[in-house]
Design a protein around this motif. Structure first.
Motif, PDB file in Angstrom:
ATOM      1  N   LEU A   1      47.961  40.182  36.073  1.00  0.00           N
ATOM      2  CA  LEU A   1      48.051  38.761  36.419  1.00  0.00           C
ATOM      3  C   LEU A   1      47.349  38.379  37.724  1.00  0.00           C
ATOM      4  O   LEU A   1      46.660  37.353  37.767  1.00  0.00           O
ATOM      5  CB  LEU A   1      49.522  38.328  36.457  1.00  0.00           C
ATOM      6  CG  LEU A   1      50.234  38.319  35.103  1.00  0.00           C
ATOM      7  CD1 LEU A   1      51.721  38.032  35.275  1.00  0.00           C
ATOM      8  CD2 LEU A   1      49.605  37.280  34.174  1.00  0.00           C
ATOM      9  N   PRO A   2      47.504  39.154  38.837  1.00  0.00           N
ATOM     10  CA  PRO A   2      46.837  38.743  40.087  1.00  0.00           C
ATOM     11  C   PRO A   2      45.321  38.576  39.977  1.00  0.00           C
ATOM     12  O   PRO A   2      44.784  37.583  40.480  1.00  0.00           O
ATOM     13  CB  PRO A   2      47.227  39.857  41.070  1.00  0.00           C
ATOM     14  CG  PRO A   2      48.527  40.366  40.548  1.00  0.00           C
ATOM     15  CD  PRO A   2      48.396  40.311  39.065  1.00  0.00           C
ATOM     16  N   PRO A   3      44.571  39.499  39.319  1.00  0.00           N
ATOM     17  CA  PRO A   3      43.121  39.283  39.196  1.00  0.00           C
ATOM     18  C   PRO A   3      42.781  37.996  38.438  1.00  0.00           C
ATOM     19  O   PRO A   3      41.801  37.320  38.767  1.00  0.00           O
ATOM     20  CB  PRO A   3      42.634  40.519  38.431  1.00  0.00           C
ATOM     21  CG  PRO A   3      43.668  41.561  38.690  1.00  0.00           C
ATOM     22  CD  PRO A   3      44.959  40.809  38.773  1.00  0.00           C
ATOM     23  N   LEU A   4      43.596  37.651  37.440  1.00  0.00           N
ATOM     24  CA  LEU A   4      43.366  36.407  36.706  1.00  0.00           C
ATOM     25  C   LEU A   4      43.561  35.204  37.619  1.00  0.00           C
ATOM     26  O   LEU A   4      42.796  34.232  37.578  1.00  0.00           O
ATOM     27  CB  LEU A   4      44.328  36.304  35.514  1.00  0.00           C
ATOM     28  CG  LEU A   4      44.054  37.214  34.314  1.00  0.00           C
ATOM     29  CD1 LEU A   4      45.173  37.074  33.292  1.00  0.00           C
ATOM     30  CD2 LEU A   4      42.712  36.876  33.679  1.00  0.00           C
ATOM     31  N   TYR A   5      44.580  35.283  38.448  1.00  0.00           N
ATOM     32  CA  TYR A   5      44.889  34.190  39.378  1.00  0.00           C
ATOM     33  C   TYR A   5      43.776  34.017  40.411  1.00  0.00           C
ATOM     34  O   TYR A   5      43.389  32.892  40.746  1.00  0.00           O
ATOM     35  CB  TYR A   5      46.224  34.489  40.069  1.00  0.00           C
ATOM     36  CG  TYR A   5      46.608  33.482  41.126  1.00  0.00           C
ATOM     37  CD1 TYR A   5      47.045  32.208  40.768  1.00  0.00           C
ATOM     38  CD2 TYR A   5      46.539  33.807  42.475  1.00  0.00           C
ATOM     39  CE1 TYR A   5      47.406  31.283  41.744  1.00  0.00           C
ATOM     40  CE2 TYR A   5      46.902  32.885  43.460  1.00  0.00           C
ATOM     41  CZ  TYR A   5      47.345  31.628  43.084  1.00  0.00           C
ATOM     42  OH  TYR A   5      47.684  30.723  44.049  1.00  0.00           O
ATOM     43  N   VAL A   6      43.240  35.121  40.899  1.00  0.00           N
ATOM     44  CA  VAL A   6      42.202  35.079  41.941  1.00  0.00           C
ATOM     45  C   VAL A   6      40.854  34.643  41.354  1.00  0.00           C
ATOM     46  O   VAL A   6      40.176  33.756  41.897  1.00  0.00           O
ATOM     47  CB  VAL A   6      42.066  36.454  42.628  1.00  0.00           C
ATOM     48  CG1 VAL A   6      40.875  36.466  43.572  1.00  0.00           C
ATOM     49  CG2 VAL A   6      43.346  36.796  43.377  1.00  0.00           C
ATOM     50  N   ASN A   7      40.451  35.244  40.226  1.00  0.00           N
ATOM     51  CA  ASN A   7      39.103  35.005  39.679  1.00  0.00           C
ATOM     52  C   ASN A   7      39.032  33.798  38.742  1.00  0.00           C
ATOM     53  O   ASN A   7      37.972  33.174  38.623  1.00  0.00           O
ATOM     54  CB  ASN A   7      38.615  36.255  38.937  1.00  0.00           C
ATOM     55  CG  ASN A   7      38.552  37.471  39.857  1.00  0.00           C
ATOM     56  OD1 ASN A   7      38.108  37.360  40.993  1.00  0.00           O
ATOM     57  ND2 ASN A   7      39.007  38.621  39.368  1.00  0.00           N
ATOM     58  N   GLN A   8      40.121  33.511  38.056  1.00  0.00           N
ATOM     59  CA  GLN A   8      40.211  32.372  37.141  1.00  0.00           C
ATOM     60  C   GLN A   8      39.015  32.287  36.186  1.00  0.00           C
ATOM     61  O   GLN A   8      38.297  31.271  36.141  1.00  0.00           O
ATOM     62  CB  GLN A   8      40.369  31.071  37.926  1.00  0.00           C
ATOM     63  CG  GLN A   8      41.639  31.043  38.746  1.00  0.00           C
ATOM     64  CD  GLN A   8      41.935  29.693  39.366  1.00  0.00           C
ATOM     65  OE1 GLN A   8      41.208  28.718  39.184  1.00  0.00           O
ATOM     66  NE2 GLN A   8      43.034  29.616  40.110  1.00  0.00           N
ATOM     67  N   PRO A   9      38.791  33.335  35.396  1.00  0.00           N
ATOM     68  CA  PRO A   9      37.685  33.294  34.421  1.00  0.00           C
ATOM     69  C   PRO A   9      37.999  32.300  33.301  1.00  0.00           C
ATOM     70  O   PRO A   9      39.136  31.851  33.148  1.00  0.00           O
ATOM     71  CB  PRO A   9      37.658  34.734  33.889  1.00  0.00           C
ATOM     72  CG  PRO A   9      39.066  35.212  34.049  1.00  0.00           C
ATOM     73  CD  PRO A   9      39.557  34.575  35.314  1.00  0.00           C
TER      74      PRO A   9
ATOM     75  N   LEU B   1      45.097  30.918  29.023  1.00  0.00           N
ATOM     76  CA  LEU B   1      45.513  31.465  27.728  1.00  0.00           C
ATOM     77  C   LEU B   1      45.880  32.944  27.861  1.00  0.00           C
ATOM     78  O   LEU B   1      46.871  33.408  27.281  1.00  0.00           O
ATOM     79  CB  LEU B   1      44.386  31.300  26.702  1.00  0.00           C
ATOM     80  CG  LEU B   1      44.074  29.870  26.254  1.00  0.00           C
ATOM     81  CD1 LEU B   1      42.810  29.850  25.415  1.00  0.00           C
ATOM     82  CD2 LEU B   1      45.243  29.291  25.479  1.00  0.00           C
ATOM     83  N   GLU B   2      45.063  33.671  28.625  1.00  0.00           N
ATOM     84  CA  GLU B   2      45.308  35.110  28.763  1.00  0.00           C
ATOM     85  C   GLU B   2      46.620  35.389  29.486  1.00  0.00           C
ATOM     86  O   GLU B   2      47.375  36.276  29.099  1.00  0.00           O
ATOM     87  CB  GLU B   2      44.145  35.783  29.496  1.00  0.00           C
ATOM     88  CG  GLU B   2      44.250  37.307  29.470  1.00  0.00           C
ATOM     89  CD  GLU B   2      42.996  38.002  29.950  1.00  0.00           C
ATOM     90  OE1 GLU B   2      43.034  39.235  30.084  1.00  0.00           O
ATOM     91  OE2 GLU B   2      41.989  37.320  30.175  1.00  0.00           O
ATOM     92  N   ARG B   3      46.913  34.637  30.562  1.00  0.00           N
ATOM     93  CA  ARG B   3      48.156  34.899  31.288  1.00  0.00           C
ATOM     94  C   ARG B   3      49.374  34.518  30.439  1.00  0.00           C
ATOM     95  O   ARG B   3      50.413  35.180  30.526  1.00  0.00           O
ATOM     96  CB  ARG B   3      48.160  34.176  32.630  1.00  0.00           C
ATOM     97  CG  ARG B   3      48.300  32.684  32.566  1.00  0.00           C
ATOM     98  CD  ARG B   3      48.227  32.063  33.939  1.00  0.00           C
ATOM     99  NE  ARG B   3      48.483  30.629  33.878  1.00  0.00           N
ATOM    100  CZ  ARG B   3      48.392  29.821  34.922  1.00  0.00           C
ATOM    101  NH1 ARG B   3      48.060  30.301  36.106  1.00  0.00           N
ATOM    102  NH2 ARG B   3      48.651  28.525  34.795  1.00  0.00           N
ATOM    103  N   GLN B   4      49.249  33.475  29.596  1.00  0.00           N
ATOM    104  CA  GLN B   4      50.352  33.137  28.687  1.00  0.00           C
ATOM    105  C   GLN B   4      50.553  34.251  27.669  1.00  0.00           C
ATOM    106  O   GLN B   4      51.690  34.608  27.335  1.00  0.00           O
ATOM    107  CB  GLN B   4      50.068  31.821  27.968  1.00  0.00           C
ATOM    108  CG  GLN B   4      50.010  30.581  28.853  1.00  0.00           C
ATOM    109  CD  GLN B   4      51.354  30.204  29.448  1.00  0.00           C
ATOM    110  OE1 GLN B   4      51.657  30.571  30.589  1.00  0.00           O
ATOM    111  NE2 GLN B   4      52.167  29.493  28.708  1.00  0.00           N
ATOM    112  N   ALA B   5      49.445  34.803  27.176  1.00  0.00           N
ATOM    113  CA  ALA B   5      49.532  35.900  26.204  1.00  0.00           C
ATOM    114  C   ALA B   5      50.184  37.126  26.827  1.00  0.00           C
ATOM    115  O   ALA B   5      51.016  37.797  26.190  1.00  0.00           O
ATOM    116  CB  ALA B   5      48.127  36.249  25.696  1.00  0.00           C
ATOM    117  N   ILE B   6      49.848  37.415  28.095  1.00  0.00           N
ATOM    118  CA  ILE B   6      50.459  38.551  28.799  1.00  0.00           C
ATOM    119  C   ILE B   6      51.958  38.311  28.969  1.00  0.00           C
ATOM    120  O   ILE B   6      52.770  39.222  28.742  1.00  0.00           O
ATOM    121  CB  ILE B   6      49.775  38.766  30.168  1.00  0.00           C
ATOM    122  CG1 ILE B   6      48.363  39.285  29.969  1.00  0.00           C
ATOM    123  CG2 ILE B   6      50.586  39.730  31.036  1.00  0.00           C
ATOM    124  CD1 ILE B   6      47.523  39.307  31.242  1.00  0.00           C
ATOM    125  N   ALA B   7      52.329  37.094  29.345  1.00  0.00           N
ATOM    126  CA  ALA B   7      53.748  36.782  29.531  1.00  0.00           C
ATOM    127  C   ALA B   7      54.521  36.934  28.225  1.00  0.00           C
ATOM    128  O   ALA B   7      55.650  37.445  28.216  1.00  0.00           O
ATOM    129  CB  ALA B   7      53.900  35.361  30.076  1.00  0.00           C
TER     130      ALA B   7
END
Length: 276
Positions: free
Chosen positions: A126-134, A139-145
């Motif tokens: 989750l942190p890399p997604l939050y920092v880079n926001q590709p 959608l990806e962070r919801q899928a991970i959750a």
């Protein structure tokens, strides 16, 4: 109750936040969401139903719906907090309605250690997604959750009974009335006798009921609520410290200083200097 309102949660189903705590303290409270707290760095202490859990970086803990809990972070720390709307999750997985979830690192069995570490691996994404926001990161962070919730239900759930639910509802309804009253009147000279009488309970029964359910005595909880309001005013106003403490019902300045340092890890003046 005193916690950040989760207005967007019911609309989105999942709410993921990144927190940097610098001594913040959240008094005992509860809510309908399932809450997961993952420590990125620093340390924290979480109390669930009066039981204390020390947490370090790389660990997470789950608080189920309507469990009374409080959070203390005396040292600066970063954490991810995920709230899952139970009603929204039940729309996806109806079986969740029949279960409660409990996951604490100190209580793990060998049989579910691997499941715990798999969830940790998901949280690390989750942190890399939050920092880079590709593109598509939401959608990806919801899928991970959702993967995390599936693993929690599979490995860390247990059936709940109708009797337990009825007892919990009655207990939380009464506690809600009491804590709402304390919040509304925390600036006044509240006494145990006055509040217990307000709810037509004997002093002894009220004292025992409150301590068993909230994990602290009535007087300590009252002072914790006052401290939280004082902390907010110290950070957001330029009012005199003594005036702020008196405004929120603290008349014993020595006790105030002692509790403030124990809770936030610094003196009021140090907090103000740090926030400038």
């Amino acid at each position: 109750m005193i916690y950040e309102p989760l207005f967007e949660l019911e609309k989105n189903g999942i709410n993921i936040k990144y927190h940097t705590n610098q001594g913040e303290y959240t008094p005992a409270h509860w809510h309908g969401a399932i809450e997961l707290m993952y420590i990125l760095n620093g340390v924290g202490t979480i109390l669930i139903e009066g039981k204390e859990y020390k947490m370090i970086a790389g660990e997470f803990i789950v608080v189920d719906s309507n469990q009374i809990h409080e959070a203390r972070c005396a040292r600066a720390s970063m954490m991810i907090v995920i709230h899952f709307s139970r009603s929204a999750m039940i729309q996806i997985e109806p079986n969740l309605e029949k279960y409660r979830i409990s996951c604490r690192r100190s209580e793990l069995l060998k049989t579910n250690l691997e499941d715990y570490f798999q969830i940790c691996d998901l949280l690390k994404k989750l942190p890399p997604l939050y920092v880079n926001q590709p593109l598509g990161y939401r959608l990806e962070r919801q899928a991970i959750a959702l993967q995390i919730m599936a693993k929690l239900l599979f490995a860390f759930s247990y059936p709940k009974t109708a009797i337990t639910l009825r007892e919990d509802d009655a207990r939380l309804e009464r506690l809600s009335e009491i804590t709402d009253y304390i919040e509304e009147h925390h600036t006044e000279r509240l006494s145990l006798e006055e509040v217990s009488g307000r709810f037509y309970l004997s002093r002894e029964y009220f004292s025992r009921f409150f301590k068993e359910n909230m994990g602290v005595t009535f007087s300590k909880y009252l002072n914790q609520i006052r401290l939280m309001h004082i902390y907010h005013d110290l950070c957001s106003t330029k009012e005199n410290i003594l005036d702020i403490t008196e405004k929120h019902g603290f008349t014993n300045y020595k006790l105030f200083n002692k509790m403030f340092q124990e809770t936030y890890g610094c003196k009021p003046r140090e907090l103000r200097a740090r926030r400038k």
